[in-house]
Design an enzyme around this catalytic site. Structure first.
Site, PDB file in Angstrom:
ATOM      1  N   ASN A 147       0.871  -1.178   0.000  1.00  0.00           N
ATOM      2  CA  ASN A 147       0.000   0.000   0.000  1.00  0.00           C
ATOM      3  C   ASN A 147       0.905   1.225   0.000  1.00  0.00           C
ATOM      4  O   ASN A 147       1.492   1.568   1.022  1.00  0.00           O
ATOM      5  CB  ASN A 147      -0.877  -0.035   1.267  1.00  0.00           C
ATOM      6  CG  ASN A 147      -1.704   1.226   1.428  1.00  0.00           C
ATOM      7  OD1 ASN A 147      -1.796   2.044   0.504  1.00  0.00           O
ATOM      8  ND2 ASN A 147      -2.303   1.390   2.596  1.00  0.00           N
ATOM      9  N   LYS A 178       0.053   4.225  -0.276  1.00  0.00           N
ATOM     10  CA  LYS A 178      -0.624   5.399   0.294  1.00  0.00           C
ATOM     11  C   LYS A 178      -0.426   6.606  -0.640  1.00  0.00           C
ATOM     12  O   LYS A 178      -0.387   6.434  -1.841  1.00  0.00           O
ATOM     13  CB  LYS A 178      -0.126   5.676   1.715  1.00  0.00           C
ATOM     14  CG  LYS A 178      -0.157   4.426   2.580  1.00  0.00           C
ATOM     15  CD  LYS A 178       0.020   4.722   4.025  1.00  0.00           C
ATOM     16  CE  LYS A 178       0.105   3.412   4.789  1.00  0.00           C
ATOM     17  NZ  LYS A 178       0.025   3.593   6.229  1.00  0.00           N
ATOM     18  N   HIS A 197      -9.509   0.678   4.871  1.00  0.00           N
ATOM     19  CA  HIS A 197      -8.229   0.877   5.562  1.00  0.00           C
ATOM     20  C   HIS A 197      -8.467   1.824   6.752  1.00  0.00           C
ATOM     21  O   HIS A 197      -9.310   2.713   6.677  1.00  0.00           O
ATOM     22  CB  HIS A 197      -7.211   1.481   4.589  1.00  0.00           C
ATOM     23  CG  HIS A 197      -5.827   1.536   5.155  1.00  0.00           C
ATOM     24  ND1 HIS A 197      -5.423   2.528   6.022  1.00  0.00           N
ATOM     25  CD2 HIS A 197      -4.772   0.704   5.010  1.00  0.00           C
ATOM     26  CE1 HIS A 197      -4.159   2.307   6.377  1.00  0.00           C
ATOM     27  NE2 HIS A 197      -3.746   1.203   5.776  1.00  0.00           N
ATOM     28  N   GLU A 206      -6.965   4.314   7.777  1.00  0.00           N
ATOM     29  CA  GLU A 206      -6.830   5.746   7.471  1.00  0.00           C
ATOM     30  C   GLU A 206      -8.086   6.274   6.777  1.00  0.00           C
ATOM     31  O   GLU A 206      -8.436   7.441   6.924  1.00  0.00           O
ATOM     32  CB  GLU A 206      -5.558   5.977   6.637  1.00  0.00           C
ATOM     33  CG  GLU A 206      -4.320   5.844   7.513  1.00  0.00           C
ATOM     34  CD  GLU A 206      -3.060   5.396   6.811  1.00  0.00           C
ATOM     35  OE1 GLU A 206      -3.001   5.450   5.571  1.00  0.00           O
ATOM     36  OE2 GLU A 206      -2.125   4.961   7.517  1.00  0.00           O
ATOM     37  N   GLU A 247      -5.344  -5.401  10.585  1.00  0.00           N
ATOM     38  CA  GLU A 247      -4.339  -4.358  10.797  1.00  0.00           C
ATOM     39  C   GLU A 247      -4.646  -3.612  12.093  1.00  0.00           C
ATOM     40  O   GLU A 247      -5.475  -2.686  12.094  1.00  0.00           O
ATOM     41  CB  GLU A 247      -4.365  -3.362   9.636  1.00  0.00           C
ATOM     42  CG  GLU A 247      -4.050  -3.958   8.291  1.00  0.00           C
ATOM     43  CD  GLU A 247      -3.507  -2.896   7.357  1.00  0.00           C
ATOM     44  OE1 GLU A 247      -2.337  -3.012   6.968  1.00  0.00           O
ATOM     45  OE2 GLU A 247      -4.223  -1.931   7.060  1.00  0.00           O
ATOM     46  N   GLY A 276       2.372   1.996  10.672  1.00  0.00           N
ATOM     47  CA  GLY A 276       3.312   3.110  10.523  1.00  0.00           C
ATOM     48  C   GLY A 276       4.014   3.511  11.809  1.00  0.00           C
ATOM     49  O   GLY A 276       4.609   4.582  11.883  1.00  0.00           O
ATOM     50  N   SER A 295       3.435  -2.405  10.297  1.00  0.00           N
ATOM     51  CA  SER A 295       4.894  -2.359  10.464  1.00  0.00           C
ATOM     52  C   SER A 295       5.584  -3.671  10.108  1.00  0.00           C
ATOM     53  O   SER A 295       6.544  -4.071  10.791  1.00  0.00           O
ATOM     54  CB  SER A 295       5.260  -1.907  11.884  1.00  0.00           C
ATOM     55  OG  SER A 295       4.757  -0.607  12.117  1.00  0.00           O
TER      56      SER A 295
HETATM   57  C1  PEP Z   1      -0.727  -0.050   5.998  1.00  0.00           C
HETATM   58  O1  PEP Z   1      -0.749   1.105   5.614  1.00  0.00           O
HETATM   59  O2  PEP Z   1      -1.660  -0.801   5.708  1.00  0.00           O
HETATM   60  C2  PEP Z   1       0.412  -0.501   6.789  1.00  0.00           C
HETATM   61  C3  PEP Z   1       0.372  -1.688   7.310  1.00  0.00           C
HETATM   62  O3  PEP Z   1       1.469   0.397   6.933  1.00  0.00           O
HETATM   63  P1  PEP Z   1       2.904   0.071   7.592  1.00  0.00           P
HETATM   64  O4  PEP Z   1       3.399  -1.220   7.004  1.00  0.00           O
HETATM   65  O5  PEP Z   1       3.753   1.232   7.223  1.00  0.00           O
HETATM   66  O6  PEP Z   1       2.684  -0.062   9.063  1.00  0.00           O
END
Ligand code: PEP
Length: 246
Positions: free
Chosen positions: A6, A8, A91, A93, A161, A167, A204
């Protein structure tokens, strides 16, 4: 296994994308599929470059209608026409910054399936919810609300998630991942009568922790944010998948 990136609102360089394309067969040889989800404006260009490759291109969101007066939105049919084969929905976000509800995610999921897109539906608890002992209840509620029972399990992927792990450099423990993925697995069996829906972990994931996370029961791959912008990291995560795991 599926390793989905992703991007973003970031654009990895075309050089990084070229490296991902060149090395995708290494992942495929291990039984790992790669999916890259760039910002909308790059979809068509990347999908054209990926033609004939095993790497697939997806989007990060889509609308629940095919067309109409929806300023700023993009329909799943348009995404499919641009060469996308998958879309991420719900997601965290989008849920927090755009106040997307389970009900909205459910409508989007049905529309994405009508357009023939593989649909990655994200669920996950916040840190406050986990601290309050509500993680399981929150994820169960999101699953029930975001997955209409008419959804076709064949094109569905669920991503767990935990919001506090996205992040932040923090990841859920392998025990917590295992128990949440087990809970999601039984929830999917009850709701959609399917035991085959891949369940990705996201939060992460990095080359250093990928092998541990991808070896946990019921983990069918990873949804990767930051580490999906660098070809070396993205490929290292894919190649950390245990052999023979689908
Ligand atoms: C995500 O945006 O779905 C995500 C898991 O980000 P990150 O791997 O940076 O934590």
């Amino acid at each position: 296994m599926l390793i989905a990136g992703n991007w973003k609102m970031n654009a990895a360089s075309m050089e990084e994308f070229g490296k991902m394309l060149a090395r995708a067969p290494e992942a495929a040889a291990k039984g790992v599929d790669l999916l890259v989800c760039p910002p909308f404006v790059l979809l068509h260009r990347l999908a054209e470059q990926a033609q004939g490759s095993v790497l697939e291109i997806g989007a990060q969101d889509s609308h629940y209608e095919d067309e109409g007066a929806f300023t700023g939105n993009v329909s799943p049919r348009m995404l499919a026409d641009s060469g996308a084969t998958a879309v991420i929905l719900g997601h965290s976000e989008r849920r927090s910054d755009h106040r997307e509800s389970d009900e909205l995610v459910a409508k989007k999921a049905l529309a994405a399936q009508r357009a023939g897109l593989r649909t990655i539906v994200c669920v996950g608890e916040s840190e406050e919810e986990r601290d309050a002992g509500e993680a399981e209840a929150v994820v169960t509620r999101q699953l029930i609300g975001s997955l209409p029972d008419t959804l076709d399990p064949a094109g569905l992927i669920v991503a767990y998630e935990p919001v506090w792990a996205i992040g932040t450099g923090r990841t859920a423990s392998t025990d917590d991942i295992g128990s949440m993925h087990g809970l999601i697995r039984s929830g999917l069996a009850r709701r959609l009568s399917s035991r085959a829906v891949p369940i990705l972990y996201g939060g992460s994931v990095k080359p250093a922790n990928a092998s541990q996370i991808l070896s946990v029961d019921n983990v069918g791959g990873a949804l990767v944010g930051g580490a999906s912008l660098k070809a070396d990291d993205f490929l290292a995560i894919a190649l950390a998948a245990p052999d023979g795991r689908r």
